[in-house]
Motif scaffolding. Structure first.
Motif, short mmCIF file in Angstrom:
data_model
loop_
_atom_site.label_atom_id
_atom_site.label_comp_id
_atom_site.label_asym_id
_atom_site.label_seq_id
_atom_site.Cartn_x
_atom_site.Cartn_y
_atom_site.Cartn_z
N ASN A 184 26.40 16.63 -0.29
CA ASN A 184 25.83 17.04 1.37
C ASN A 184 26.49 15.97 2.30
O ASN A 184 27.25 16.57 3.57
CB ASN A 184 24.28 16.64 1.36
CG ASN A 184 23.89 17.01 2.82
OD1 ASN A 184 23.85 18.35 2.94
ND2 ASN A 184 23.28 16.04 3.55
N SER A 185 27.06 14.70 2.27
CA SER A 185 27.43 14.10 3.22
C SER A 185 28.86 13.39 2.40
O SER A 185 28.55 12.77 1.46
CB SER A 185 26.76 13.07 4.08
OG SER A 185 25.91 11.92 3.03
N PRO A 186 29.96 13.22 3.32
CA PRO A 186 31.23 13.00 2.50
C PRO A 186 31.59 11.66 2.09
O PRO A 186 32.39 11.64 1.16
CB PRO A 186 32.34 13.72 3.57
CG PRO A 186 31.57 13.60 4.95
CD PRO A 186 30.09 13.80 4.46
N VAL A 205 35.08 13.21 0.89
CA VAL A 205 35.47 14.37 0.18
C VAL A 205 35.73 15.30 1.39
O VAL A 205 35.18 15.56 2.43
CB VAL A 205 34.10 14.98 -0.47
CG1 VAL A 205 34.52 16.43 -0.96
CG2 VAL A 205 33.62 14.06 -1.42
N PRO A 206 37.03 15.66 1.26
CA PRO A 206 37.92 16.58 2.37
C PRO A 206 36.71 18.05 2.57
O PRO A 206 36.46 18.54 1.68
CB PRO A 206 39.07 17.00 2.02
CG PRO A 206 39.45 15.80 1.09
CD PRO A 206 38.17 15.49 0.29
N GLY A 207 36.69 18.27 3.81
CA GLY A 207 35.99 19.32 4.19
C GLY A 207 34.47 19.60 4.20
O GLY A 207 34.03 20.62 4.42
N VAL A 208 33.90 18.50 3.97
CA VAL A 208 32.26 18.57 4.09
C VAL A 208 32.08 18.52 5.45
O VAL A 208 32.60 17.77 6.30
CB VAL A 208 32.04 17.40 3.15
CG1 VAL A 208 30.26 17.27 3.49
CG2 VAL A 208 32.30 17.36 1.77
N ASN A 209 30.79 19.35 5.76
CA ASN A 209 30.59 19.50 7.12
C ASN A 209 28.96 19.40 6.91
O ASN A 209 28.34 19.91 6.20
CB ASN A 209 30.84 20.88 7.64
CG ASN A 209 30.46 21.21 9.02
OD1 ASN A 209 29.59 20.70 9.52
ND2 ASN A 209 31.28 21.82 9.85
N LEU A 210 28.32 18.51 7.92
CA LEU A 210 26.96 18.33 7.89
C LEU A 210 26.09 19.58 8.46
O LEU A 210 24.72 19.39 8.71
CB LEU A 210 26.48 17.12 8.63
CG LEU A 210 26.87 15.75 7.68
CD1 LEU A 210 26.77 14.60 8.51
CD2 LEU A 210 26.23 15.57 6.46
N HIS A 211 26.86 20.64 9.31
CA HIS A 211 26.23 21.46 9.82
C HIS A 211 26.44 22.86 9.49
O HIS A 211 26.19 23.97 10.06
CB HIS A 211 26.36 21.25 11.20
CG HIS A 211 26.33 20.02 11.74
ND1 HIS A 211 25.25 19.53 12.21
CD2 HIS A 211 27.21 19.18 11.94
CE1 HIS A 211 25.01 18.10 12.54
NE2 HIS A 211 26.59 18.10 12.39
N ASP A 212 27.03 23.04 8.17
CA ASP A 212 27.56 24.38 7.64
C ASP A 212 26.56 25.13 6.99
O ASP A 212 27.15 26.24 6.52
CB ASP A 212 28.94 24.34 7.10
CG ASP A 212 28.90 23.47 5.89
OD1 ASP A 212 27.84 23.08 5.38
OD2 ASP A 212 29.89 23.36 5.22
N ARG A 213 25.52 24.64 6.39
CA ARG A 213 24.48 25.31 5.83
C ARG A 213 24.95 25.58 4.03
O ARG A 213 24.52 26.63 3.58
CB ARG A 213 23.86 26.44 6.28
CG ARG A 213 23.22 26.35 7.61
CD ARG A 213 22.13 25.35 7.94
NE ARG A 213 21.12 25.76 7.07
CZ ARG A 213 20.22 25.10 6.67
NH1 ARG A 213 20.23 23.67 6.86
NH2 ARG A 213 19.01 25.54 5.93
#
Length: 359
Positions: free
Chosen positions: A240-242, A252-260
């Motif tokens: 969930n958080s990178p 972890v590349p590309g992880v977004n905390l707001h993308d559901r």
């Protein structure tokens, strides 16, 4: 944040920097914070979510004073109430705090709680799982009720990381190695590594169609069918958080905390030396590489356009949810670095978001 706040502090006496708790509380008190209570996380074991109870007591803020496991444990108590969370990073890794840009300096972290802003972030929810961590070696540990659920802010993992969690929380190991406990735990976990045969059912897989010049498009489309994968793995991590590995700040590349979406990383079983090399390569990648339509993708063609890493043997898929079955065994699962779940386990993006105070 308003200068006058009523807060409750939940702390972990076993956190790596727990000795700094008194200093942090005194700084916050001098800055105008009113403390209704200061409790160890163990005081909440077995209790229903306490957020609504605390709100009735006039509490406006819950402060998690510890590491990632404590953050996850407190989140499970407050998320349904919407009560905001402040973080004092007193743990060893503090990966959630690092992800959110919260300083490891205790005075600066306290200043963030007093002067920062509340933001909503995605979190995950797992079932069956519990708020209270248990020991992997506990022979009397009951099977969790299938409807028991708990939240995670950082990651859910089965495989190597479960053994790492076992060693990293061992009191004798902590006493022996001190600040080097995590390094010793990694070494011991790798030495005892054994592959796991899993069945994975992905829900709401994010597909990235080819855009301009053959590069993946920015916005994914969501696949409206379940994708089934059977594989022998070293580890499955639902991110969930990178940020991982504490001060090393592997991300972890590309992880977004707001993308559901949850970011699911599958590490296929391999020889130990190959695993270490591939994991390091995974964290160090700076661009999305081109995938070869072979091997894994021939078996699971729906995931070809979902792949985010394209490193042989390591797969990074984004999805709204996943169910993990381990063949022939019931495996333990860590939530935010603590053993709090067991397979078969289902994880998804929680309907609720966490309100957390950030700089």
């Amino acid at each position: 944040m308003p200068m006058q706040q009523k807060a409750i502090v939940i702390h972990s006496p076993g956190s790596g920097r727990s000795s700094k708790l008194g200093e942090a509380i005194e700084w916050l008190r001098l800055a105008g914070m009113e403390f209704v209570d200061v409790l160890p996380i163990s005081a909440l074991d077995g209790l229903p979510p306490q957020g609504p109870v605390w709100q009735k007591q006039g509490i406006q803020l819950a402060i998690a004073a510890g590491g990632d496991g404590l953050v996850g444990g407190v989140t499970s108590h407050i998320v349904s109430s919407g009560l905001p969370l402040g973080i004092l990073p007193l743990g060893t890794a503090n990966d959630v705090a690092r992800t959110l840009g919260i300083s490891m300096d205790i005075e600066q972290a306290a200043a963030t709680i007093m002067q920062g802003k509340a933001t909503s972030i995605d979190i995950g929810v797992a079932q069956p799982a519990e708020q209270e961590p248990h020991h992997i070696s506990d022979p009397h540990k009951p099977v969790l009720p299938t409807d028991a659920q708990s939240y995670f802010v950082h990651a859910l993992t089965i495989g190597i990381n479960v053994k790492f969690a076992k060693f990293a929380t061992d009191k004798q190991l902590r006493k022996k190695y001190g600040n080097l406990t995590y390094a010793a735990a990694v070494a011991k976990a790798l030495q005892s590594y054994t592959p796991i045969e899993v069945d994975l059912d992905f829900e709401g897989v994010a597909i990235y169609d080819q855009g301009v010049n053959g590069k993946p498009g920015e916005e994914p489309r969501i696949l409206n069918k379940t994708v089934h994968v059977s594989s022998k793995v070293a580890q499955v991590t639902i991110v969930n958080s990178p940020v991982f590995w504490g001060a090393l700040r592997a991300s972890v590349p590309g992880v977004n905390l707001h993308d559901r979406l949850l970011d699911i990383v599958i590490i296929e079983a391999d020889h130990l030396a190959n695993l270490v090399y591939k994991i390091l390569r995974f964290f160090r990648r700076s661009t999305i590489q081109k995938a070869d339509y072979a091997g894994w993708y021939k078996q699971f063609p729906e995931l070809f356009s979902a792949e985010r890493s394209h490193i042989p043997g390591i797969h990074h898929i984004q999805a709204q949810g996943i169910t993990i079955h381990c063949r022939g065994q019931q495996a333990e699962a860590t939530l935010d670095g603590e053993i709090r779940g067991q397979t078969p386990i289902h994880a998804r993006v929680a309907n609720e978001c966490l309100n957390v105070i950030v700089p």
